[in-house]
Scaffold this motif. Structure first.
Motif, PDB file in Angstrom:
ATOM      1  N   LYS A  87      27.534  53.254   9.069  1.00 24.97           N
ATOM      2  CA  LYS A  87      27.794  54.679   8.834  1.00 24.97           C
ATOM      3  C   LYS A  87      27.036  55.540   9.831  1.00 24.97           C
ATOM      4  CE  LYS A  87      28.727  54.213   3.922  1.00 24.97           C
ATOM      5  NZ  LYS A  87      28.348  54.585   2.559  1.00 24.97           N
ATOM      6  N   ALA A  88      25.776  55.166  10.096  1.00 24.98           N
ATOM      7  CA  ALA A  88      24.977  55.922  11.070  1.00 24.98           C
ATOM      8  C   ALA A  88      25.588  55.810  12.461  1.00 24.98           C
ATOM      9  CB  ALA A  88      23.542  55.420  11.074  1.00 24.98           C
ATOM     10  N   GLY A  89      26.043  54.626  12.828  1.00 27.46           N
ATOM     11  CA  GLY A  89      26.664  54.441  14.135  1.00 27.46           C
ATOM     12  C   GLY A  89      27.927  55.274  14.294  1.00 27.46           C
ATOM     13  N   TRP A  90      28.790  55.258  13.271  1.00 27.44           N
ATOM     14  CA  TRP A  90      30.004  56.071  13.328  1.00 27.44           C
ATOM     15  C   TRP A  90      29.648  57.557  13.395  1.00 27.44           C
ATOM     16  CZ3 TRP A  90      34.639  55.033  14.768  1.00 27.44           C
ATOM     17  CH2 TRP A  90      35.197  53.775  14.566  1.00 27.44           C
ATOM     18  N   ALA A  91      28.654  57.980  12.605  1.00 21.88           N
ATOM     19  CA  ALA A  91      28.272  59.393  12.599  1.00 21.88           C
ATOM     20  C   ALA A  91      27.748  59.823  13.967  1.00 21.88           C
ATOM     21  CB  ALA A  91      27.220  59.650  11.516  1.00 21.88           C
ATOM     22  N   ILE A  92      26.927  59.004  14.584  1.00 20.04           N
ATOM     23  CA  ILE A  92      26.414  59.329  15.923  1.00 20.04           C
ATOM     24  C   ILE A  92      27.567  59.401  16.925  1.00 20.04           C
ATOM     25  CG2 ILE A  92      25.031  58.423  17.832  1.00 20.04           C
ATOM     26  CD1 ILE A  92      23.055  57.412  15.668  1.00 20.04           C
ATOM     27  N   PHE A  93      28.482  58.432  16.838  1.00 24.83           N
ATOM     28  CA  PHE A  93      29.642  58.422  17.730  1.00 24.83           C
ATOM     29  C   PHE A  93      30.488  59.678  17.538  1.00 24.83           C
ATOM     30  CE2 PHE A  93      33.892  56.331  18.790  1.00 24.83           C
ATOM     31  CZ  PHE A  93      33.714  56.478  20.156  1.00 24.83           C
ATOM     32  N   LEU A  94      30.673  60.101  16.277  1.00 27.97           N
ATOM     33  CA  LEU A  94      31.464  61.296  15.996  1.00 27.97           C
ATOM     34  C   LEU A  94      30.766  62.577  16.457  1.00 27.97           C
ATOM     35  CD1 LEU A  94      32.815  60.382  12.456  1.00 27.97           C
ATOM     36  CD2 LEU A  94      34.199  60.781  14.500  1.00 27.97           C
ATOM     37  N   ASP A 127      35.181  60.641   4.374  1.00 27.76           N
ATOM     38  CA  ASP A 127      35.668  59.275   4.149  1.00 27.76           C
ATOM     39  C   ASP A 127      34.604  58.257   4.538  1.00 27.76           C
ATOM     40  OD1 ASP A 127      37.887  57.261   3.693  1.00 27.76           O
ATOM     41  OD2 ASP A 127      37.351  56.845   5.782  1.00 27.76           O
ATOM     42  N   LEU A 128      33.937  58.507   5.637  1.00 30.13           N
ATOM     43  CA  LEU A 128      32.916  57.577   6.122  1.00 30.13           C
ATOM     44  C   LEU A 128      31.795  57.408   5.103  1.00 30.13           C
ATOM     45  CD1 LEU A 128      31.735  55.881   8.458  1.00 30.13           C
ATOM     46  CD2 LEU A 128      30.692  57.976   9.299  1.00 30.13           C
ATOM     47  N   PHE A 129      31.306  58.502   4.552  1.00 31.37           N
ATOM     48  CA  PHE A 129      30.164  58.408   3.647  1.00 31.37           C
ATOM     49  C   PHE A 129      30.563  58.042   2.215  1.00 31.37           C
ATOM     50  CE2 PHE A 129      28.242  60.784   7.145  1.00 31.37           C
ATOM     51  CZ  PHE A 129      27.166  59.961   7.370  1.00 31.37           C
ATOM     52  N   HIS A 130      31.848  58.104   1.871  1.00 31.91           N
ATOM     53  CA  HIS A 130      32.289  57.651   0.551  1.00 31.91           C
ATOM     54  C   HIS A 130      32.685  56.183   0.544  1.00 31.91           C
ATOM     55  CE1 HIS A 130      33.345  61.852  -1.214  1.00 31.91           C
ATOM     56  NE2 HIS A 130      32.058  61.623  -1.178  1.00 31.91           N
ATOM     57  N   ASP A 131      32.743  55.558   1.710  1.00 27.75           N
ATOM     58  CA  ASP A 131      33.154  54.160   1.814  1.00 27.75           C
ATOM     59  C   ASP A 131      31.970  53.255   1.487  1.00 27.75           C
ATOM     60  OD1 ASP A 131      34.437  51.819   2.338  1.00 27.75           O
ATOM     61  OD2 ASP A 131      34.464  52.059   4.515  1.00 27.75           O
ATOM     62  N   ASP A 132      32.096  52.495   0.411  1.00 30.30           N
ATOM     63  CA  ASP A 132      31.008  51.616  -0.008  1.00 30.30           C
ATOM     64  C   ASP A 132      30.999  50.287   0.737  1.00 30.30           C
ATOM     65  OD1 ASP A 132      30.082  53.479  -1.836  1.00 30.30           O
ATOM     66  OD2 ASP A 132      31.332  52.690  -3.461  1.00 30.30           O
TER      67      ASP A 132
END
Length: 134
Positions: free
Chosen positions: A47-54, A35-40
């Motif tokens: 996106k990078a911040g959320w990915a690092i947090f995850l 969902d994160l990477f499909h959200d335009d």
């Protein structure tokens, strides 16, 4: 030597429960990443911040993401499904050869209904049918 009867039934139940919860958590994590990477609407930095947090704090990251952006996940999925449905319907219309005015079969069906309802005579029906089929 460990035999099957040395492992109590309740322990088997709890082991299976934890195993399936572990699998469920991984499915949720991957669903969030997709969902994160499909959200335009998100920038690359967000996106990078959320990915690092995850990745660094996975349990906390999943829960925070669901709280902050959970409603949007469903809305984005619904929008994507509607877009796919419309594309499929457009493809079917194109493949079936129907145009914006209606297909030949649709026009013949309308003529038949007009004749059955008595709005046009048999002669008018025959002329209109010949015109459509020509």
């Amino acid at each position: 030597m460990n035999l099957a009867y040395d492992y109590p039934l309740l322990s088997i139940f709890w082991t299976m429960l934890w195993f399936f919860l572990w699998i469920l958590w991984f499915m949720l994590l991957f669903r969030i990443l997709i969902d994160l990477f499909h959200d335009d609407s998100q920038s690359g930095w967000a996106k990078a911040g959320w990915a690092i947090f995850l990745i660094l704090l996975p349990f906390l990251g999943v829960f925070v993401y669901l709280i902050v952006r959970g409603r949007g996940m469903g809305e984005r999925e619904l929008t994507k499904a509607q877009k796919r449905d419309e594309q499929f319907r457009a493809y079917v219309r194109e493949s079936a050869g129907s145009t914006g005015e209606g297909s030949t079969a649709d026009e013949l069906a309308k003529l038949t209904e007009l004749r059955k309802s008595g709005h046009i005579s048999d002669e008018e029906y025959a002329k209109a049918k010949a015109k459509i089929l020509a």
